[in-house]
Design an enzyme around this catalytic site. Structure first.
Site, PDB file in Angstrom:
ATOM      1  N   TRP A 119      24.405 129.272  51.554  1.00  0.00           N
ATOM      2  CA  TRP A 119      24.369 127.901  51.624  1.00  0.00           C
ATOM      3  C   TRP A 119      24.113 127.617  53.041  1.00  0.00           C
ATOM      4  CZ3 TRP A 119      23.318 126.314  47.266  1.00  0.00           C
ATOM      5  CH2 TRP A 119      23.917 127.125  45.918  1.00  0.00           C
ATOM      6  N   ASP A 189      30.136 121.656  55.427  1.00  0.00           N
ATOM      7  CA  ASP A 189      29.778 121.748  53.986  1.00  0.00           C
ATOM      8  C   ASP A 189      31.364 122.423  53.332  1.00  0.00           C
ATOM      9  OD1 ASP A 189      29.236 122.427  51.404  1.00  0.00           O
ATOM     10  OD2 ASP A 189      27.444 123.745  51.775  1.00  0.00           O
ATOM     11  N   LYS A 213      33.135 121.830  42.103  1.00  0.00           N
ATOM     12  CA  LYS A 213      34.010 122.724  42.336  1.00  0.00           C
ATOM     13  C   LYS A 213      35.423 122.300  42.400  1.00  0.00           C
ATOM     14  CE  LYS A 213      30.301 125.462  43.682  1.00  0.00           C
ATOM     15  NZ  LYS A 213      29.167 124.983  44.901  1.00  0.00           N
TER      16      LYS A 213
HETATM   17  C1  LIG Z   1      27.715 125.101  45.146  1.00  0.00           C
HETATM   18  C2  LIG Z   1      27.567 124.794  46.552  1.00  0.00           C
HETATM   19  C3  LIG Z   1      26.369 124.358  47.141  1.00  0.00           C
HETATM   20  C4  LIG Z   1      25.296 123.584  46.376  1.00  0.00           C
HETATM   21  O1  LIG Z   1      25.888 122.339  45.717  1.00  0.00           O
HETATM   22  P1  LIG Z   1      25.109 121.714  44.516  1.00  0.00           P
HETATM   23  O2  LIG Z   1      25.694 120.411  44.161  1.00  0.00           O
HETATM   24  O3  LIG Z   1      24.424 122.475  43.380  1.00  0.00           O
HETATM   25  O4  LIG Z   1      23.689 121.205  45.580  1.00  0.00           O
HETATM   26  C5  LIG Z   1      26.564 124.164  48.528  1.00  0.00           C
HETATM   27  N1  LIG Z   1      27.178 124.567  49.400  1.00  0.00           N
HETATM   28  C6  LIG Z   1      28.275 125.145  48.836  1.00  0.00           C
HETATM   29  C7  LIG Z   1      29.162 125.645  50.092  1.00  0.00           C
HETATM   30  C8  LIG Z   1      28.516 125.373  47.599  1.00  0.00           C
HETATM   31  O5  LIG Z   1      29.416 126.059  47.093  1.00  0.00           O
END
Ligand SMILES: *Cc1c(COP(=O)(O)O)cnc(C)c1O
Length: 377
Positions: A119, A189, A213
């Site tokens: 990511w 993030d 999540k």
């Molecule tokens: C799942 C995830 C993403 C991607 O998220 P989307 O909503 O599918 O764009 C980005 N960063 C992290 C750390 C993730 O776990």
């Protein structure tokens, strides 16, 4: 009987015979049973309005109350100060990979990025479209199996970007003071560990997270932004991509993902009623302690990342050979352990233990792991 079966039984009056399952999926992932129940009712008859949440206008008082509660509860759970705004936006965390630099990084300026997994790598790629990127550390050479802590961001950097929890590789920054001490604005993030542990969220200029999540349903992402960091870049921004417009419109610039925001609100309400982030953290520690202790006691399988960097949300491990892997996976599938196959880039296994996963699910899985170790390997 699992949560979904109980709800089906309630709704249909028929005992549902689907097998018991435990959901360890990495995302979209398990949500609290109470949320599934309330959201099911909301689809049929929202708050006794005679309408489904799916047919309610986003500019009605009814929906305004939903988004107000979601924003208010999130601010409360995160102890946010008055400078920090909460936004619900479209496009997932992946859209934030470019929206962040578009809003915060001038063409001639530089931003510092940590490269600790897939990511982070994607965030770096997008940021390069808007300005200079200084990758201050990377553990790519070791397949992202540890977190590189020996780095210093340039004090003039527009911001320093980190991924607090690396969902795919199973590492998580346990001590964020390393970042606080850099004296550079922080952007994080937090998609896969937001609200899972107590953090001083006000230390960040911007936090983003896909909801699927730890916050709610797929289709919405949460952005928490200190409004003082906005309006400083010289480029012109498209209306929908300028955070300031979303702040001004209270996340109702256009039609928002109404149902996904509703599910977030219910999940946030659940978390608040449970006692908030500190209680979630305690439970998450209990779950991950049990899991890793069990993992470390079984020679035929082993964790893949440095112990001090182990994620409490996503545990990644491999079997000593392909045959053990196949057999363990088959046993898990037979016993209703869902979503434990590793990410397509890492192979092996990944067990996700987000806020909504009950301790009992981890207990059931670890019991199965011990059974496997004692009877097969
Ligand atoms: C799942 C995830 C993403 C991607 O998220 P989307 O909503 O599918 O764009 C980005 N960063 C992290 C750390 C993730 O776990």
């Amino acid at each position: 009987m699992n949560a979904n079966n109980e709800i089906l039984t309630q709704l249909t009056g028929n005992e549902n015979k689907t097998a018991m399952v435990h959901n360890f999926g990495a995302g979209p992932s398990i949500l609290p049973k109470e949320v599934f129940e309330e959201a099911s009712r909301g689809i049929i008859n929202f708050n006794n309005s005679g309408l489904s949440i799916l047919e309610i206008g986003h500019r009605t008082k009814t929906f305004q109350a939903v988004i107000d509660e979601a924003i208010h509860t999130l601010k409360d759970l995160m102890h946010l100060d008055a400078e920090h705004e909460v936004l619900f936006m479209h496009g997932g965390a992946s859209t934030q990979f470019f929206q962040v630099p578009m809003n915060l990084l001038d063409e001639k300026a530089s931003a510092a990025y940590t490269d600790t997994g897939i990511w982070g790598t994607k965030a770096i790629k997008e940021a390069k479209l808007f300005g200079n990127v200084d990758v201050v550390c990377s553990s790519k050479d070791a397949n992202y199996s540890y977190l590189p802590k020996d780095f210093k961001a340039d004090p003039s950097a527009a911001y320093l970007h980190l991924t607090t929890n690396n969902t795919v590789y199973g590492t998580q920054w346990q001590d964020l003071s390393l970042f606080y001490d850099q004296n550079v604005p922080l952007v994080a993030d937090m998609s896969s560990d937001i609200l899972s542990r107590e953090i001083d969220f006000n230390k960040f200029d911007l936090i983003y997270a896909g909801a699927q999540k730890n916050i709610g349903a797929a289709g919405v992402n949460v952005v928490i932004v200190n409004k003082r960091c906005l309006g400083k870049v010289s480029r012109k921004l498209p209306t929908m991509l300028d955070y300031r417009n979303h702040i001004e419109a209270g996340s109702l610039l256009n039609t928002p993902p109404v149902f996904a925001i509703y599910v977030c609100m219910l999940t946030l309400r659940w978390l608040k009623n449970m006692g908030g982030v500190s209680v979630a953290e305690k439970r998450n520690n209990e779950k991950s302690d049990l899991f890793y202790q069990t993992l470390d006691s079984i020679p035929a399988i082993r964790g893949t990342v440095a112990k001090e960097d182990r994620s409490k949300m996503n545990a990644v491990f491999v079997a000593e050979n392909a045959e053990v892997e196949k057999e363990f996976l088959a046993l898990c599938e037979k016993e209703g352990m869902i979503g434990i196959k590793g990410h397509r880039t890492t192979g092996g296994f990944r067990v996700s233990m987000y806020n909504a996963l009950p301790y009992e699910s981890v207990k059931a899985l670890t019991d199965l792991m011990l059974y496997f170790a004692n009877h097969k390997y």
